[in-house]
Design a protein around this motif. Structure first.
Motif, PDB file in Angstrom:
ATOM      1  N   UNK A 299       0.824  -1.214   0.000  1.00  0.00           N
ATOM      2  CA  UNK A 299       0.000   0.000   0.000  1.00  0.00           C
ATOM      3  C   UNK A 299       0.853   1.257   0.000  1.00  0.00           C
ATOM      4  N   UNK A 300       0.359   2.275  -0.678  1.00  0.00           N
ATOM      5  CA  UNK A 300       1.039   3.576  -0.745  1.00  0.00           C
ATOM      6  C   UNK A 300      -0.019   4.670  -0.534  1.00  0.00           C
ATOM      7  N   UNK A 301      -0.227   5.090   0.717  1.00  0.00           N
ATOM      8  CA  UNK A 301      -1.304   6.028   1.037  1.00  0.00           C
ATOM      9  C   UNK A 301      -0.993   7.482   0.663  1.00  0.00           C
ATOM     10  N   UNK A 302      -2.040   8.284   0.669  1.00  0.00           N
ATOM     11  CA  UNK A 302      -1.891   9.724   0.430  1.00  0.00           C
ATOM     12  C   UNK A 302      -1.248  10.394   1.639  1.00  0.00           C
ATOM     13  N   UNK A 303      -0.387  11.372   1.366  1.00  0.00           N
ATOM     14  CA  UNK A 303       0.179  12.185   2.441  1.00  0.00           C
ATOM     15  C   UNK A 303       0.121  13.646   2.006  1.00  0.00           C
ATOM     16  N   UNK A 304      -0.423  14.500   2.871  1.00  0.00           N
ATOM     17  CA  UNK A 304      -0.515  15.933   2.585  1.00  0.00           C
ATOM     18  C   UNK A 304      -0.094  16.708   3.836  1.00  0.00           C
ATOM     19  N   UNK A 305      -0.119  18.015   3.698  1.00  0.00           N
ATOM     20  CA  UNK A 305       0.200  18.852   4.851  1.00  0.00           C
ATOM     21  C   UNK A 305      -0.747  18.588   6.027  1.00  0.00           C
ATOM     22  N   UNK A 306      -1.950  18.109   5.751  1.00  0.00           N
ATOM     23  CA  UNK A 306      -2.941  17.927   6.815  1.00  0.00           C
ATOM     24  C   UNK A 306      -2.740  16.654   7.625  1.00  0.00           C
ATOM     25  N   UNK A 307      -2.080  15.641   7.047  1.00  0.00           N
ATOM     26  CA  UNK A 307      -1.921  14.376   7.782  1.00  0.00           C
ATOM     27  C   UNK A 307      -0.472  13.906   7.873  1.00  0.00           C
ATOM     28  N   UNK A 308       0.479  14.747   7.487  1.00  0.00           N
ATOM     29  CA  UNK A 308       1.867  14.310   7.434  1.00  0.00           C
ATOM     30  C   UNK A 308       2.429  13.911   8.799  1.00  0.00           C
ATOM     31  N   UNK A 309       1.838  14.424   9.864  1.00  0.00           N
ATOM     32  CA  UNK A 309       2.314  14.063  11.203  1.00  0.00           C
ATOM     33  C   UNK A 309       2.069  12.593  11.526  1.00  0.00           C
ATOM     34  N   UNK A 310       1.224  11.943  10.750  1.00  0.00           N
ATOM     35  CA  UNK A 310       0.949  10.521  10.961  1.00  0.00           C
ATOM     36  C   UNK A 310       2.033   9.632  10.351  1.00  0.00           C
ATOM     37  N   UNK A 311       2.938  10.236   9.584  1.00  0.00           N
ATOM     38  CA  UNK A 311       3.960   9.463   8.863  1.00  0.00           C
ATOM     39  C   UNK A 311       5.361   9.904   9.263  1.00  0.00           C
ATOM     40  N   UNK A 312       6.246   8.937   9.336  1.00  0.00           N
ATOM     41  CA  UNK A 312       7.646   9.221   9.639  1.00  0.00           C
ATOM     42  C   UNK A 312       8.321   9.849   8.425  1.00  0.00           C
ATOM     43  N   UNK A 313       9.190  10.818   8.664  1.00  0.00           N
ATOM     44  CA  UNK A 313       9.915  11.441   7.569  1.00  0.00           C
ATOM     45  C   UNK A 313      10.716  10.379   6.810  1.00  0.00           C
ATOM     46  N   UNK A 314      10.611  10.343   5.485  1.00  0.00           N
ATOM     47  CA  UNK A 314      11.380   9.359   4.711  1.00  0.00           C
ATOM     48  C   UNK A 314      12.888   9.479   4.977  1.00  0.00           C
ATOM     49  N   UNK A 315      13.579   8.357   4.844  1.00  0.00           N
ATOM     50  CA  UNK A 315      15.023   8.347   5.091  1.00  0.00           C
ATOM     51  C   UNK A 315      15.804   8.545   3.792  1.00  0.00           C
ATOM     52  N   UNK A 316      15.106   8.769   2.684  1.00  0.00           N
ATOM     53  CA  UNK A 316      15.773   8.919   1.395  1.00  0.00           C
ATOM     54  C   UNK A 316      15.468  10.276   0.789  1.00  0.00           C
TER      55      UNK A 316
END
Length: 316
Positions: A299-316
């Motif tokens: 799975x590859x979910x949507x990420x925007x300014x509104x929900x980015x806090x739910x995701x870890x910053x990419x390492x790449x």
């Protein structure tokens, strides 16, 4: 580039050692172009780490450097070595089919990773492991439409698109998903022009510079990945063009940072570590006789300014 990783089992007796060696799987991988961006660099590191962590795997890790001819030669080399399985990240979805067919005819199962080959080659592969790129493009179109609607410009917005490398399946599929979905969700938005950025930030910046000269009215930019999207953003910043909605696919660290700064609206969250580990595990599962889906998506979910806090910053 060639790198061989051998994971050896500790053996208490010669007989046990021979039995363990017999179970070792030799898996060869030929990658697209490790040095072209941080996603592919991180993928390679993760693949090597996963292979080293598995005592039953001997991995032969190759990089085509974006050269179709080199990848074809690498495929032939792996076939001649009679590896147990081959993983290929295609440089070109059509051009690699003859080599994939030769591997199939030699009885070597082939797993395609990250970017699929063209459909006419499907009979020669056991599985595709990676993201659903058409869905990614569709979700990017939805992100853009949702933002335009929030801004009240969904009936007049004009969009330009920076696609990936021509002939590359991921680029084709992400563009297809975006092109098909955008008129469904925002029928009055105009897709003005599409040009390739070749997955390269500098090239994409030049493409965007040309767009900015050519078009006085640009409301949104869709890029096939965040690396290209940041190139486009840099061009807009340099030109003093504000208020443009930037949406990408494959959320890079630079895209995540730009979202945090409020300059980049959204993307699709995709991990090269998951990508690499899934490809190796798919090959292992096939060699162990397990049932594996032909299209083995993660799975590859949507990420925007509104929900980015739910995701870890990419390492790449």
């Amino acid at each position: 580039m060639k790198m061989t990783i051998t994971a050896a089992l500790a053996c208490s007796t010669a007989m046990f050692g021979a039995a363990a060696a017999a179970q070792t799987m030799t898996v060869g991988i030929t990658q697209n172009n490790v040095g072209v961006d941080s996603y592919q660099t991180t993928y390679e590191r993760a693949f090597i780490a996963a292979a080293e962590a598995n005592p039953d795997v001997n991995a032969i890790v190759l990089d085509a450097g974006g050269d179709v001819a080199r990848q074809l030669a690498q495929m032939e080399d792996l076939i001649q070595q009679q590896v147990d399985a081959i993983i290929i990240w295609p440089t070109n979805g059509e051009a690699v089919i003859p080599a994939v067919r030769r591997a199939h005819n030699a009885g070597i199962p082939v797993v395609v990773t990250n970017s699929n080959i063209a459909e006419q080659g499907f009979d020669f592969i056991r599985s595709f492991s990676g993201p659903d790129n058409v869905t990614q493009g569709s979700r990017s179109a939805e992100i853009m439409c949702e933002r335009f609607t929030a801004l009240g410009i969904q009936d007049e917005a004009r969009v330009v698109q920076i696609s990936g490398q021509p002939g590359y399946t991921t680029a084709i599929e992400r563009q297809q998903g975006f092109d098909d979905r955008l008129p469904e969700v925002c029928p009055n938005v105009t897709l003005v022009e599409t040009q390739p950025g070749d997955w390269n930030r500098e090239k994409s910046q030049q493409v965007m510079e040309a767009f900015l000269i050519k078009y006085d009215d640009i409301d949104g930019v869709y890029s096939g990945d965040d690396n290209m999207g940041i190139g486009a953003l840099n061009a807009a910043r340099a030109a003093g063009r504000e208020g443009i909605v930037f949406v990408g696919a494959t959320n890079f660290a630079v895209g995540y940072d730009a979202m945090a700064e409020g300059d980049y609206w959204g993307s699709i969250y995709q991990s090269p570590v998951d990508d690499a580990e899934a490809a190796l595990q798919t090959a292992i599962d096939i060699l162990n006789g397990e049932d594996v889906p032909f299209l083995n998506y993660f799975d590859t979910p949507k990420i925007t300014q509104t929900n980015m806090d739910e995701y870890t910053k990419p390492v790449f």
